[in-house]
Write a protein that holds these residues in place. Structure first.
Motif, PDB file in Angstrom:
ATOM      1  N   GLU A  56       1.764   8.305   8.151  1.00 52.08           N
ATOM      2  CA  GLU A  56       2.292   6.939   8.195  1.00 52.08           C
ATOM      3  C   GLU A  56       3.742   6.941   8.689  1.00 52.08           C
ATOM      4  OE1 GLU A  56       3.747   3.308   5.381  1.00 52.08           O
ATOM      5  OE2 GLU A  56       3.460   5.305   4.594  1.00 52.08           O
ATOM      6  N   LYS A  57       4.527   7.914   8.180  1.00 53.72           N
ATOM      7  CA  LYS A  57       5.932   8.002   8.595  1.00 53.72           C
ATOM      8  C   LYS A  57       6.038   8.301  10.088  1.00 53.72           C
ATOM      9  CE  LYS A  57      10.206  10.544   7.757  1.00 53.72           C
ATOM     10  NZ  LYS A  57      10.846  11.678   7.050  1.00 53.72           N
ATOM     11  N   SER A  70       0.836  -1.209   0.000  1.00 56.04           N
ATOM     12  CA  SER A  70       0.000   0.000   0.000  1.00 56.04           C
ATOM     13  C   SER A  70       0.868   1.255   0.000  1.00 56.04           C
ATOM     14  CB  SER A  70      -0.917   0.013   1.225  1.00 56.04           C
ATOM     15  OG  SER A  70      -1.784  -1.105   1.206  1.00 56.04           O
ATOM     16  N   HIS A  71       1.928   1.211   0.787  1.00 53.40           N
ATOM     17  CA  HIS A  71       2.842   2.361   0.840  1.00 53.40           C
ATOM     18  C   HIS A  71       3.473   2.618  -0.522  1.00 53.40           C
ATOM     19  CE1 HIS A  71       5.956   5.045   2.429  1.00 53.40           C
ATOM     20  NE2 HIS A  71       6.798   4.373   1.664  1.00 53.40           N
ATOM     21  N   ASP A  72       3.950   1.557  -1.170  1.00 53.13           N
ATOM     22  CA  ASP A  72       4.597   1.697  -2.479  1.00 53.13           C
ATOM     23  C   ASP A  72       3.622   2.230  -3.529  1.00 53.13           C
ATOM     24  OD1 ASP A  72       6.901   0.760  -1.370  1.00 53.13           O
ATOM     25  OD2 ASP A  72       6.700  -1.288  -2.122  1.00 53.13           O
ATOM     26  N   ILE A  73       2.366   1.766  -3.458  1.00 53.71           N
ATOM     27  CA  ILE A  73       1.341   2.241  -4.408  1.00 53.71           C
ATOM     28  C   ILE A  73       1.102   3.740  -4.222  1.00 53.71           C
ATOM     29  CG2 ILE A  73      -1.118   2.117  -4.989  1.00 53.71           C
ATOM     30  CD1 ILE A  73      -0.921  -0.931  -4.349  1.00 53.71           C
ATOM     31  N   LEU A  74       1.008   4.171  -2.960  1.00 52.18           N
ATOM     32  CA  LEU A  74       0.787   5.593  -2.677  1.00 52.18           C
ATOM     33  C   LEU A  74       1.967   6.449  -3.134  1.00 52.18           C
ATOM     34  CD1 LEU A  74      -0.876   5.671   0.863  1.00 52.18           C
ATOM     35  CD2 LEU A  74      -1.935   6.145  -1.331  1.00 52.18           C
ATOM     36  N   LEU A  83      -2.257  13.140  -0.293  1.00 51.35           N
ATOM     37  CA  LEU A  83      -1.368  11.978  -0.286  1.00 51.35           C
ATOM     38  C   LEU A  83      -0.142  12.215   0.581  1.00 51.35           C
ATOM     39  CD1 LEU A  83      -1.343  10.607  -3.952  1.00 51.35           C
ATOM     40  CD2 LEU A  83      -2.050   9.392  -1.900  1.00 51.35           C
ATOM     41  N   GLU A  84       0.426  13.419   0.484  1.00 52.56           N
ATOM     42  CA  GLU A  84       1.602  13.746   1.307  1.00 52.56           C
ATOM     43  C   GLU A  84       1.250  13.713   2.789  1.00 52.56           C
ATOM     44  OE1 GLU A  84       4.344  16.550  -1.628  1.00 52.56           O
ATOM     45  OE2 GLU A  84       2.803  17.494  -0.378  1.00 52.56           O
ATOM     46  N   THR A  85       0.023  14.161   3.130  1.00 54.43           N
ATOM     47  CA  THR A  85      -0.423  14.118   4.519  1.00 54.43           C
ATOM     48  C   THR A  85      -0.537  12.675   5.015  1.00 54.43           C
ATOM     49  OG1 THR A  85      -1.666  16.180   4.234  1.00 54.43           O
ATOM     50  CG2 THR A  85      -2.262  14.801   6.117  1.00 54.43           C
TER      51      THR A  85
END
Length: 314
Positions: free
Chosen positions: A106-107, A5-9, A99-101
């Motif tokens: 997540e980070k 999911s992270h890679d897709i985003l 998306l950046e938010t």
């Protein structure tokens, strides 16, 4: 969020940014075309029809006005396209921001989990090295005292006093470890009171000369206060473990919607390079990043270390 999911985003965010750049290029091109048309219309409007015929005798009035209408239609179409493109860019920028938010949250969550894990590992080591070992020795003394209770009652009394002292010390150690893991468990956190007492302990037990000028954090978010507590605590632990210092200066103050921390020591220092940060300074850096703060470390071998940190409170 799992890795896929992270890679897709991340891939989607990259594509949207490329699309935004392409849109910018098209907006600039349309703007240039519109500017050219506007310049032409202004020039034609200022030119008298008779003057225009003088320079273009074969052009009749119908052709002149047709050309003007054609340019006006072209301007209208370019205006409409530019409006559409700008709206499209605005929508793209909103998607990018969302998306950046999500990725930033997540980070931060990942960093928070990592910090919690390292806090638990350190607490486990502290429990093993200090309270658990102390309790084990206390049990051994109690077992020996059972054998001496009839033959040497006075000796047993002395040993019991020592055992009570050790148990009380162990309770204090456990409370300190629990507070270090989760300080808000003890109610309101006063940074000023906590590190005022810590400064006294550093002076009395370890012989440091401490200049402590610290204010409570003007922030209602308990999580931020907890992180600031851990940042200062980690820096002081670092001095105790590695600095071999004699003097420590601790400053913490509220300054224009920021909490500013300065910690200086006259210890052995280090290279000051980020590659040479130990686990403690790495954890400090992670917490500062988590709070959107800034950190600067200045150090040289045998010339002490200075840590300067700014944490936004808004």
């Amino acid at each position: 969020m799992n890795t896929n999911s992270h890679d897709i985003l991340v891939a989607l965010l990259s594509k949207l940014k490329i699309d935004c750049i392409t849109l910018d290029e098209r907006i600039n091109a349309v703007s240039r075309e519109l500017s050219d048309v506007e310049t032409y219309l202004i020039k034609m409007t200022k030119t008298d029809f008779d003057e225009y015929r003088f320079f273009s005798p074969r052009t009749d009035s119908q052709n002149y006005f047709q050309q003007m209408e054609y340019k006006k239609d072209e301007r209208k179409k370019l205006d409409t396209e530019l409006y559409y493109l700008k709206n499209q860019k605005k929508n793209l920028q909103e998607e990018i921001q969302q998306l950046e938010t999500v990725l930033a949250i997540e980070k931060n969550h990942t960093v928070e989990l990592s910090l919690n894990q390292r806090d638990r590992q350190r607490a486990a080591k502290q429990l093993h090295d200090d309270p658990v070992s102390s309790l084990f020795l206390t049990v051994q003394k109690l077992e020996r005292s059972q054998l001496d209770v009839i033959q040497a009652p006075k000796k047993v009394q002395e040993e019991l006093k020592e055992i009570c002292h050790n148990i009380n010390q162990t309770i204090d150690d456990l409370n300190e470890i629990i507070f270090d893991i989760y300080p808000s468990l003890y109610g309101h956190i006063s940074i000023k009171d906590i590190f005022g007492k810590k400064a006294e302990i550093l002076e009395q037990k370890h012989g440091y000369k401490v200049d402590c000028r610290i204010e409570d954090v003007s922030c209602e978010t308990i999580l931020s206060v907890i992180h600031i507590y851990h940042i200062i605590q980690e820096c002081l632990l670092n001095i105790e473990k590695h600095a071999n210092a004699k003097k420590v200066q601790l400053i913490g103050q509220n300054y224009f919607q920021k909490y500013v921390i300065e910690i200086h020591d006259d210890g052995i220092g280090f290279s000051g390079k980020e590659d040479d940060y130990g686990d403690g300074l790495k954890m400090v850096k992670d917490r500062v990043i988590l709070l959107n703060g800034q950190m600067k470390i200045t150090s040289k071998s045998h010339h002490g270390t200075s840590v300067e940190i700014e944490i936004p409170l808004n």
